[in-house]
Enzyme design. Structure first.
Site, PDB file in Angstrom:
ATOM      1  N   HIS A 167      -2.174   7.393   7.340  1.00  0.00           N
ATOM      2  CA  HIS A 167      -1.211   8.297   6.693  1.00  0.00           C
ATOM      3  C   HIS A 167      -1.887   9.601   6.255  1.00  0.00           C
ATOM      4  O   HIS A 167      -1.269  10.670   6.280  1.00  0.00           O
ATOM      5  CB  HIS A 167      -0.592   7.636   5.463  1.00  0.00           C
ATOM      6  CG  HIS A 167       0.598   6.760   5.738  1.00  0.00           C
ATOM      7  ND1 HIS A 167       1.739   7.226   6.353  1.00  0.00           N
ATOM      8  CD2 HIS A 167       0.831   5.457   5.450  1.00  0.00           C
ATOM      9  CE1 HIS A 167       2.630   6.229   6.428  1.00  0.00           C
ATOM     10  NE2 HIS A 167       2.096   5.143   5.901  1.00  0.00           N
ATOM     11  N   GLN A 213       3.123  10.055   1.290  1.00  0.00           N
ATOM     12  CA  GLN A 213       4.430   9.381   1.299  1.00  0.00           C
ATOM     13  C   GLN A 213       5.268   9.711   0.066  1.00  0.00           C
ATOM     14  O   GLN A 213       6.470   9.475   0.055  1.00  0.00           O
ATOM     15  CB  GLN A 213       4.246   7.853   1.394  1.00  0.00           C
ATOM     16  CG  GLN A 213       3.679   7.394   2.725  1.00  0.00           C
ATOM     17  CD  GLN A 213       3.511   5.890   2.766  1.00  0.00           C
ATOM     18  OE1 GLN A 213       2.543   5.351   2.260  1.00  0.00           O
ATOM     19  NE2 GLN A 213       4.480   5.190   3.352  1.00  0.00           N
ATOM     20  N   HIS A 265      -3.974   1.393   7.933  1.00  0.00           N
ATOM     21  CA  HIS A 265      -2.615   1.961   7.929  1.00  0.00           C
ATOM     22  C   HIS A 265      -2.525   3.111   6.914  1.00  0.00           C
ATOM     23  O   HIS A 265      -1.971   4.179   7.214  1.00  0.00           O
ATOM     24  CB  HIS A 265      -1.628   0.828   7.598  1.00  0.00           C
ATOM     25  CG  HIS A 265      -0.196   1.224   7.444  1.00  0.00           C
ATOM     26  ND1 HIS A 265       0.803   0.767   8.270  1.00  0.00           N
ATOM     27  CD2 HIS A 265       0.425   2.024   6.530  1.00  0.00           C
ATOM     28  CE1 HIS A 265       1.965   1.280   7.879  1.00  0.00           C
ATOM     29  NE2 HIS A 265       1.762   2.042   6.826  1.00  0.00           N
ATOM     30  N   GLU A 266      -3.106   2.915   5.733  1.00  0.00           N
ATOM     31  CA  GLU A 266      -3.031   3.955   4.685  1.00  0.00           C
ATOM     32  C   GLU A 266      -3.897   5.166   5.046  1.00  0.00           C
ATOM     33  O   GLU A 266      -3.478   6.309   4.836  1.00  0.00           O
ATOM     34  CB  GLU A 266      -3.452   3.387   3.321  1.00  0.00           C
ATOM     35  CG  GLU A 266      -2.649   2.208   2.806  1.00  0.00           C
ATOM     36  CD  GLU A 266      -1.149   2.368   2.901  1.00  0.00           C
ATOM     37  OE1 GLU A 266      -0.645   3.506   2.945  1.00  0.00           O
ATOM     38  OE2 GLU A 266      -0.467   1.329   2.974  1.00  0.00           O
ATOM     39  N   CYS A 307       6.395  -0.045   7.424  1.00  0.00           N
ATOM     40  CA  CYS A 307       5.990   1.144   6.684  1.00  0.00           C
ATOM     41  C   CYS A 307       7.153   1.593   5.813  1.00  0.00           C
ATOM     42  O   CYS A 307       8.289   1.660   6.290  1.00  0.00           O
ATOM     43  CB  CYS A 307       5.593   2.265   7.647  1.00  0.00           C
ATOM     44  SG  CYS A 307       5.046   3.762   6.793  1.00  0.00           S
ATOM     45  N   LEU A 308       6.851   1.895   4.560  1.00  0.00           N
ATOM     46  CA  LEU A 308       7.904   2.314   3.630  1.00  0.00           C
ATOM     47  C   LEU A 308       8.527   3.637   4.065  1.00  0.00           C
ATOM     48  O   LEU A 308       9.632   3.956   3.643  1.00  0.00           O
ATOM     49  CB  LEU A 308       7.341   2.409   2.209  1.00  0.00           C
ATOM     50  CG  LEU A 308       6.841   1.070   1.643  1.00  0.00           C
ATOM     51  CD1 LEU A 308       6.158   1.282   0.296  1.00  0.00           C
ATOM     52  CD2 LEU A 308       7.971   0.064   1.525  1.00  0.00           C
ATOM     53  N   GLY A 328       0.849  -1.192   0.000  1.00  0.00           N
ATOM     54  CA  GLY A 328       0.000   0.000   0.000  1.00  0.00           C
ATOM     55  C   GLY A 328       0.879   1.234   0.000  1.00  0.00           C
ATOM     56  O   GLY A 328       2.061   1.157   0.360  1.00  0.00           O
TER      57      GLY A 328
HETATM   58  O1  GNR Z   1       4.182  -2.640   2.668  1.00  0.00           O
HETATM   59  C1  GNR Z   1       3.517  -2.471   3.699  1.00  0.00           C
HETATM   60  N1  GNR Z   1       3.181  -3.550   4.458  1.00  0.00           N
HETATM   61  C2  GNR Z   1       2.258  -3.484   5.495  1.00  0.00           C
HETATM   62  C3  GNR Z   1       2.181  -4.585   6.350  1.00  0.00           C
HETATM   63  C4  GNR Z   1       1.252  -4.593   7.375  1.00  0.00           C
HETATM   64  C5  GNR Z   1       0.401  -3.532   7.549  1.00  0.00           C
HETATM   65  C6  GNR Z   1       0.474  -2.413   6.726  1.00  0.00           C
HETATM   66  C7  GNR Z   1       1.398  -2.417   5.679  1.00  0.00           C
HETATM   67  S1  GNR Z   1       1.464  -1.037   4.615  1.00  0.00           S
HETATM   68  C8  GNR Z   1       3.140  -1.098   4.106  1.00  0.00           C
HETATM   69  C9  GNR Z   1       3.418  -0.068   3.032  1.00  0.00           C
HETATM   70  C10 GNR Z   1       3.240   1.313   3.602  1.00  0.00           C
HETATM   71  O2  GNR Z   1       4.046   1.869   4.310  1.00  0.00           O
HETATM   72  N2  GNR Z   1       2.121   1.927   3.330  1.00  0.00           N
HETATM   73  O3  GNR Z   1       1.876   3.140   3.836  1.00  0.00           O
HETATM   74 NI    NI Z   2       3.043   3.255   5.674  1.00  0.00          NI
END
Ligand code: GNR
Ligand code: NI
Length: 183
Positions: free
Chosen positions: A145, A57, A141-142, A99-100, A52
């Site tokens: 952000h 980001q 999670h997204e 998270c990236l 995601g």
């Molecule tokens: O790549 C991602 N893996 C992930 C694993 C568990 C819960 C959320 C994520 S999102 C993350 C990519 C990212 O940072 N998205 O904002």
């Molecule tokens: Ni993230």
């Protein structure tokens, strides 16, 4: 997965300020911008790789996310514009998140196990989707952000500070290695 025609955008890393802002809703006036942004966001996400990515980001403070869980290695790109959680289960689920924008950092995070998300697709059509498992965690999670929230915000301040210091140290070493190669 990112072809040569679509240049990927660099992913911003903590403590980039834009990651802490509340992103603004996408309007019709953003159509051209969003249409250019979406393929670049997918390119960045697939290259990383991640499942995601939220527009902040890649430096765009807009309520836009892309997701592809790549379940069974099969691409299933999903775009969500102005996504909103309209219902969440009382049942919680815990899984390891990364998270990236916090490369190399992982923690067990507890969130609602199931959510209903409402969003507009790339054609501007309103959609509702029910999600569970990794998909539900990723959507939450997204959307976090888009509100300037990072997974580390769910940790105790002790755990969060340890993780953020480890990230800073690793980023410093990575930057030094990069400078070394250049000279
Ligand atoms: O790549 C991602 N893996 C992930 C694993 C568990 C819960 C959320 C994520 S999102 C993350 C990519 C990212 O940072 N998205 O904002
Ligand atoms: Ni993230």
């Amino acid at each position: 997965m990112s072809d040569q025609l679509t240049e990927n955008l660099p992913i911003l890393i903590v403590p980039a300020k834009i990651l802490r802002l509340k992103a603004r809703p996408v309007t019709r006036a953003d159509q051209a911008l969003v249409d250019r942004l979406i393929p670049r966001m997918f390119a960045s996400m697939y290259a990383a790789p991640g499942i995601g990515l939220a527009a902040p980001q890649v430096g765009a403070s807009l309520r836009l996310i892309v997701i592809d869980l790549m379940a069974d290695q099969k691409p299933e790109p999903l775009v969500m514009i102005n996504p909103e959680i309209v219902a969440a289960s009382t049942e919680q689920a815990t899984r390891e998140e990364g998270c990236l924008s916090l490369p190399g950092q992982y923690a067990e995070i507890t969130r609602p196990a199931r959510v209903k998300v409402r969003f507009e697709d790339q054609a501007g059509v309103r959609r509702d989707l029910d999600a569970e498992g990794l998909f539900a965690a990723c959507i939450q999670h997204e959307i976090d952000h888009l509100n300037g929230v990072l997974f580390v915000d769910y940790l105790s301040s002790l755990k969060r500070n340890i993780l953020l210091r480890k990230l800073a140290k690793e980023q410093k070493i990575a930057a030094e290695k990069k400078a070394e190669k250049k000279s």
